[in-house]
Motif scaffolding. Structure first.
Motif, PDB file in Angstrom:
ATOM      1  N   SER A 275       0.829  -1.213   0.000  1.00  0.00           N
ATOM      2  CA  SER A 275       0.000   0.000   0.000  1.00  0.00           C
ATOM      3  C   SER A 275       0.858   1.255   0.000  1.00  0.00           C
ATOM      4  CB  SER A 275      -0.934  -0.007   1.212  1.00  0.00           C
ATOM      5  OG  SER A 275      -0.186   0.079   2.419  1.00  0.00           O
ATOM      6  N   ALA A 276       2.080   1.176   0.525  1.00  0.00           N
ATOM      7  CA  ALA A 276       2.975   2.335   0.524  1.00  0.00           C
ATOM      8  C   ALA A 276       3.330   2.756  -0.897  1.00  0.00           C
ATOM      9  CB  ALA A 276       4.246   2.018   1.307  1.00  0.00           C
ATOM     10  N   LYS A 277       3.268   1.814  -1.825  1.00  0.00           N
ATOM     11  CA  LYS A 277       3.543   2.127  -3.228  1.00  0.00           C
ATOM     12  C   LYS A 277       2.255   2.229  -4.055  1.00  0.00           C
ATOM     13  CE  LYS A 277       7.998   2.461  -4.168  1.00  0.00           C
ATOM     14  NZ  LYS A 277       8.568   3.542  -4.986  1.00  0.00           N
ATOM     15  N   GLY A 278       1.122   2.176  -3.356  1.00  0.00           N
ATOM     16  CA  GLY A 278      -0.147   2.309  -4.060  1.00  0.00           C
ATOM     17  C   GLY A 278      -0.672   1.025  -4.637  1.00  0.00           C
ATOM     18  N   PHE A 279      -0.095  -0.117  -4.247  1.00  0.00           N
ATOM     19  CA  PHE A 279      -0.550  -1.414  -4.755  1.00  0.00           C
ATOM     20  C   PHE A 279      -1.481  -2.063  -3.739  1.00  0.00           C
ATOM     21  CE2 PHE A 279       3.871  -1.213  -6.623  1.00  0.00           C
ATOM     22  CZ  PHE A 279       3.439  -0.809  -7.885  1.00  0.00           C
ATOM     23  N   SER A 280      -2.414  -2.865  -4.234  1.00  0.00           N
ATOM     24  CA  SER A 280      -3.313  -3.624  -3.375  1.00  0.00           C
ATOM     25  C   SER A 280      -3.042  -5.112  -3.578  1.00  0.00           C
ATOM     26  CB  SER A 280      -4.775  -3.300  -3.723  1.00  0.00           C
ATOM     27  OG  SER A 280      -5.646  -4.115  -2.973  1.00  0.00           O
ATOM     28  N   ILE A 281      -2.782  -5.814  -2.485  1.00  0.00           N
ATOM     29  CA  ILE A 281      -2.476  -7.246  -2.548  1.00  0.00           C
ATOM     30  C   ILE A 281      -3.673  -8.032  -2.035  1.00  0.00           C
ATOM     31  CG2 ILE A 281      -0.932  -9.093  -1.805  1.00  0.00           C
ATOM     32  CD1 ILE A 281       0.440  -7.108  -3.605  1.00  0.00           C
ATOM     33  N   ASP A 282      -4.237  -8.851  -2.889  1.00  0.00           N
ATOM     34  CA  ASP A 282      -5.374  -9.696  -2.540  1.00  0.00           C
ATOM     35  C   ASP A 282      -4.852 -11.078  -2.153  1.00  0.00           C
ATOM     36  OD1 ASP A 282      -7.685 -11.163  -2.335  1.00  0.00           O
ATOM     37  OD2 ASP A 282      -8.530 -10.529  -4.247  1.00  0.00           O
ATOM     38  N   THR A 283      -5.059 -11.481  -0.906  1.00  0.00           N
ATOM     39  CA  THR A 283      -4.490 -12.740  -0.414  1.00  0.00           C
ATOM     40  C   THR A 283      -5.558 -13.800  -0.160  1.00  0.00           C
ATOM     41  OG1 THR A 283      -4.608 -11.961   1.883  1.00  0.00           O
ATOM     42  CG2 THR A 283      -2.583 -11.504   0.674  1.00  0.00           C
ATOM     43  N   ARG A 284      -6.754 -13.604  -0.726  1.00  0.00           N
ATOM     44  CA  ARG A 284      -7.831 -14.545  -0.431  1.00  0.00           C
ATOM     45  C   ARG A 284      -7.600 -15.922  -1.044  1.00  0.00           C
ATOM     46  NH1 ARG A 284     -12.854 -11.019  -2.317  1.00  0.00           N
ATOM     47  NH2 ARG A 284     -11.288 -10.537  -3.925  1.00  0.00           N
ATOM     48  N   SER A 285      -6.824 -16.004  -2.112  1.00  0.00           N
ATOM     49  CA  SER A 285      -6.517 -17.293  -2.729  1.00  0.00           C
ATOM     50  C   SER A 285      -5.162 -17.185  -3.408  1.00  0.00           C
ATOM     51  CB  SER A 285      -7.586 -17.669  -3.760  1.00  0.00           C
ATOM     52  OG  SER A 285      -7.502 -16.804  -4.890  1.00  0.00           O
ATOM     53  N   ASN A 286      -4.592 -18.338  -3.799  1.00  0.00           N
ATOM     54  CA  ASN A 286      -3.301 -18.295  -4.488  1.00  0.00           C
ATOM     55  C   ASN A 286      -3.410 -17.581  -5.831  1.00  0.00           C
ATOM     56  OD1 ASN A 286      -4.822 -20.345  -5.616  1.00  0.00           O
ATOM     57  ND2 ASN A 286      -3.185 -21.885  -5.582  1.00  0.00           N
TER      58      ASN A 286
END
Length: 1050
Positions: free
Chosen positions: A722-733
């Motif tokens: 998020s510090a670089k403006g990215f969103s990481i979705d970890t709900r599944s591989n």
């Protein structure tokens, strides 16, 4: 066979004593296992030598207290009675019992187990009113007498015991059977074994002190542990929680965590580990113990410490700030002690003097920060000040601040490479004794004068691929244990045939042979930075089972017929084969051929002796095969990507040594596309073999699972992204893989690299398991996005693969009349084996990581950090703490702490040229940055993913391993030729190639393009660049080996 009854007193979960009567069968033909036997006892398996002056029978108490003395190989002709072994099992726990079992199985030790309680003329029922101890001693003596008579008195039998009454009662009762004390035995039979006598004195002294201490009425330092029956009932009801104690090595005095285990967590709804704050709350539990924990009231919960710290020695560290409170508890009992050998250092001369000149009780400091100081008794403290020493813990009474232990042996001098390597092996419980004579006698013969040849009878049982297939291997430089080889060819119908050929180790390693038992105990080959310790003797690992070029070898092959256009698998077959590899290529040469760089041809030894025309023809065949393999691998990888396969990241460091074994350089391993090509072929083989063995043996197949990670482990990854403006979705591989691909900063490739390494560290470990002990929905491999997976492709260096080979061969023979299950493990036995292999794999990973850290420290220790350019490097901030930052140094693959506030309370300040100095001031931490402000108002801010210049130096420790220390010397990036070259090499647009191949595969499936081969060639022309390594094994190995985080983790 005679039937009798045996009465057992067992204790239930509620603590009630239960009397159980069981049938007990006696027989006269229990094998004696002696080479002297003239009574026609079975002589298969391990036999006692006849080249001894006597046989020795240890009493049950001797086996319990002095087993490590009986492990000395000089002591021969030892008969362990079943009665003594069962006493160890019931009174000393699984760890000691397994140690005894392994000793009996080890062909290097002249000892056997005699089942005296099943021998009709040895068994003695327990008399009414007779104590268990007296009955055990009487049974062992009676068995010793029987054994002497059974061997017709050819050798005297010596029973050793500490029971004075037994010595008086039995000492002169039977001619030829002597009953004496253990000390008397050692003094008279082994007077010159100094190490044995020193160890005996050490154990004896420790026992005396323990007995004296228990008699003294001291004040309690710790509360007493609850009885086992109370713990078991409390865990069942949910009042207590069972788990493994895991001490934070960076805050060993303050922080430990209990990872939930078994069903205990179901009753508590806990989703995180339990914090154990301080040593008092730990209540004498040691790192690795299985403990029972009681949760504290919620208002007493504490949080993890958020500041950087060097390994603390104080219970309280002033000024620490904690994160959000988490479940916090205290240890109320120990369910299973997992004590082992510990490497320690004696206090220095100055420290010894403070304890008193003639003090015999010494506090020694373990090499592992997580282990408390241990109190031992010795008169050798001064002589051993400069040495690493092994001790064992005997007890930890509630009246003692420290555990009590005893001296075992000296390992080597502090700082000496061989000594420090021995420390790493001992700390990871790795035994690397030479292979025994019995094991070597099982090996086939192969010499330069008389080389090994294919057996004509065996040739008839196998499919011959020697003249029909172009087979070659691709391995690292210097690789001797070549497990695998590849082939690809065009069939008459135009389709392709892909082959993965694996060394047929099981042909040479028979089930339950000495070699098999030793390989099972080792479980894996151990790779250190400068050496390796093989699982199998070198005649197999480096010769007969190594698929070297131009020699005939037995293999187990998996072959697929692939559609000529879509590369879809049409059929698969498995069989034992005979192969002859044409080329032994190294990765760099194979990559050169893939890239069209013909300058690497001179490095292919197999082409050198050929005439120009033949050479050119062979080269074209090889280039086509490597190119076609890569095309297939890309398509296979793309298919897994669509299912959510993860592309993770790490840096593997190779230690480059000169001719004199001095460290020349630390080289990050450069990722090549052929790494991924080979890896994809191996993954494909492992996946199809997994399906095959599960279909045939659904209740006892050995597979490998990779559970989904716990979501809280992704919190730091999400914050950094998020510090670089990215969103990481970890709900599944699949969601994770897609969001990591999008989190790419075109101006700084290190951002994606660090995010992927953080995702790697959040992963749970992949584990072996038996399919009968796990529901099918849990078989899934999260990282590889496969429903079933196993390890089949490295039987030279992994015992799991040997088991899988046997399962696969049994599956192929299932339709015949052969009994295929006779040599296979049951579900229960396989479950136990998987636990052992998983444990040994973790040990191998830790040992390799520690060995790499040792060499890194040795490399920088010789450098003057102020003047040597190699000690200055570019670093990237990847985590913020209250008093500093965590930094990744790509050049050396190091992750470490860099302080913004020093021990004097000064904070870092940056000058106009970027250089840093220490000044009075304060720090303020935010979520994605930290600001240092001096009293004069000067401020500097470091944010996540900032590039800074750091100095790499070594923090030396006398008692503990040296560690890498990072110092910030400038808040601007460091640039030199080497850094720029490395950054250029790692700036690899993998995502573009993967997306393009995925898109092309989808188009192929929809349109069924007829000219697909030409299109693939065009794609190759466009994208033939160095790709990042797939590193599928990162999920299983590299995470622990390469990301050398010297500042965080517990």
């Amino acid at each position: 066979m005679q039937r009798t009854e045996k009465v057992l007193q067992l204790r239930g979960l509620q603590g009630r004593s239960v009397r159980i009567v069981r049938e007990h069968y006696l027989r006269p033909d229990v094998p004696c296992r002696s080479a002297l036997c003239q009574a026609a006892c079975p002589r298969d398996g391990k036999l006692l030598s006849d080249d001894v002056t006597h046989y020795v029978v240890p009493d049950w108490k001797i086996v319990q207290d002095y087993l490590e003395i009986l492990e000395f190989p000089e002591l021969k002709g030892i008969i362990f009675m079943q009665t003594a072994c069962q006493a160890v099992q019931h009174q000393r726990g699984r760890r000691q019992y397994n140690k005894l079992r392994n000793l009996v199985k080890d062909a290097r030790h002249d000892c056997i187990l005699f089942a005296n309680e099943f021998q009709q003329y040895c068994y003695l029922p327990r008399e009414r009113g007779e104590s268990m101890e007296k009955w055990q001693t009487r049974s062992i003596y009676n068995a010793a007498v029987w054994y002497y008579n059974h061997c017709l008195g050819q050798l005297p039998v010596v029973m050793v015991t500490e029971d004075e009454d037994a010595i008086r009662e039995y000492g002169g009762e039977t001619e030829g059977v002597f009953v004496i004390s253990f000390k008397n035995y050692l003094d008279n039979f082994w007077p010159d074994l100094k190490a044995v006598h020193e160890l005996y004195d050490s154990i004896r002294q420790s026992r005396r002190e323990r007995e004296c201490e228990s008699q003294e009425n001291k004040g309690k330092e710790y509360p007493e542990h609850l009885p086992m029956e109370v713990l078991e009932a409390g865990i069942k009801s949910g009042r207590y929680i069972q788990g493994v104690l895991n001490v934070n090595k960076h805050r060993a005095q303050m922080e430990a965590f209990v990872r939930l285990q078994g069903a205990s967590g179901k009753e508590t709804d806990l989703q995180s580990d339990i914090l154990i704050h301080g040593t008092k709350a730990r209540n004498r539990a040691i790192h690795g113990d299985v403990v029972a924990v009681e949760l504290l009231p919620q208002h007493e919960w504490k949080g993890r410490t958020a500041s950087l710290c060097e390994n603390d020695t104080e219970e309280k560290a002033p000024g620490d700030t904690s994160s959000e409170p988490m479940p916090t508890g205290r240890v109320v009992g120990i369910i299973q002690k997992n004590w082992r050998d510990y490497v320690v250092t004696f206090p220095s001369k100055e420290e010894s003097q403070s304890q008193g000149k003639n003090a015999q009780k010494i506090l020694v400091t373990p090499w592992d920060y997580r282990i408390p100081k241990i109190r031992i008794s010795t008169q050798q403290a001064e002589a051993l000040q400069d040495c690493r020493v092994i001790v064992r813990i005997d007890s930890w009474e509630s009246t003692s601040v420290y555990p009590n232990g005893h001296f075992v042996r000296v390992l080597g001098r502090i700082g000496d490479l061989e000594g420090e390597t021995a420390v790493i092996l001992v700390e990871n419980s790795i035994s690397v004794a030479p292979f025994s004579e019995a094991q070597m006698c099982e090996m086939p013969s192969s010499t330069s004068e008389n080389p090994w040849k294919v057996n004509p009878e065996e040739e008839l049982k196998r499919i011959d691929l020697r003249n029909t297939h172009l087979i070659f291997s691709i391995d690292p430089k210097g690789c001797e244990d070549v497990d695998d080889a590849l082939s690809i060819r065009t069939l008459a119908n135009g389709n392709l045939e892909l082959g993965v050929h694996i060394a047929d180790v099981t042909h040479f390693v028979a089930v339950n042979s000495y070699t098999d038992i030793e390989a099972r105990a080792r479980a894996t080959t151990y790779y250190l930075a400068d050496r390796r310790y093989d699982m199998l003797p070198s005649i197999l690992s480096a010769d007969l089972c190594s698929l070297l070029s131009r020699v005939e070898r037995y293999a187990v092959s998996v072959m697929w017929e692939l559609d000529k256009n879509s590369y879809e698998i049409l059929r698969v077959w498995y069989n034992r084969t005979i192969i002859q590899s044409s080329y032994k290529l190294v990765y760099e040469v194979a990559q050169g051929l893939l890239d069209g760089d013909l300058s690497v041809v001179d490095d292919i030894l197999e082409l050198k002796e050929l005439d120009e025309r033949t050479r050119q023809q062979k080269l074209e065949e090889l280039v086509w095969a490597i190119g076609k393999l890569t095309d297939v691998a890309r398509r296979v990888r793309a298919k897994r990507d669509r299912c959510g396969a993860l592309e993770l990241e790490g840096v593997e460091i190779r230690v480059q040594l000169d001719d004199k074994k001095n460290i020349h350089d630390l080289i990050p391993k450069q990722p090549l596309e052929v790494h991924e090509t080979v890896a994809e072929c191996m993954i494909l083989a492992n996946h199809w073999v997994a399906k095959m063995i599960w279909e045939n043996f659904p209740h006892h197949a050995l597979l490998r699972q990779h559970p989904p990670p716990r979501q809280e482990f992704f919190s730091e990854l999400r914050e950094c992204a998020s510090a670089k403006g990215f969103s990481i979705d970890t709900r599944s591989n699949k969601a994770l893989a897609d969001s990591l691909s999008k989190a790419d900063d075109p101006l700084d490739p290190t951002v994606n690299k660090l995010l992927r390494s953080m995702a790697t560290q959040a992963m749970s470990n992949a584990l072996y398991f038996s399919t009968g002990s796990c529901p099918e929905e849990e078989f899934h491999h999260y990282g590889l996005a496969l429903d079933k997976y196993t390890h089949f492709t490295s039987p030279i260096r992994r015992y799991a693969d040997i088991v899988v080979h046997r399962l696969l061969m049994a599956a192929t023979l299932k339709d015949t009349k052969v009994d295929v299950t006779v040599n296979l493990f049951s579900n229960k036995a396989l479950e136990e084996l998987c636990r052992h292999i998983n444990n040994r794999n973790r040990a191998a990973q830790h040992a390799q990581k520690q060995s790499t850290e040792l060499f890194q420290c040795m490399y920088f220790k010789d450098k003057v950090s102020e003047t040597d350019e190699r000690c200055t490097a570019d670093g990237v901030v990847y985590s913020i703490r209250t008093n500093g930052v965590l930094v990744f140094v790509p050049r050396y693959g190091i992750k470490g702490a860099a302080y913004l506030k020093n021990k004097e309370g000064l904070v870092i300040s940056c000058q106009s040229d970027g250089s840093c100095v220490w000044k009075p001031g304060s720090l303020q931490r935010f979520q994605n940055r930290i600001t240092s402000t001096t009293v004069a108002g000067e401020s500097v801010t470091l944010s996540l993913f900032d590039h800074i210049t750091v100095k790499v130096c070594v923090q030396s420790s006398r008692c503990h391993p040296d560690t890498i220390k990072l110092e910030i010397i400038s808040n601007i990036p460091y640039k030199n030729t080497a850094t720029e070259l490395y950054q250029k090499n790692i700036h690899i647009m993998k995502a573009d190639l993967v997306k393009e191949v995925t898109r092309s595969a989808e188009e192929a499936q929809l349109a069924q393009e007829k000219n697909r081969v030409e299109v693939i060639q065009e794609e190759y022309q466009e994208y033939c660049q160095t790709k990042g390594v797939s590193l599928y094994q990162l999920l299983e190995e590299i995470r622990d080996l390469a990301l050398l985080d010297v500042s965080t983790g517990n």
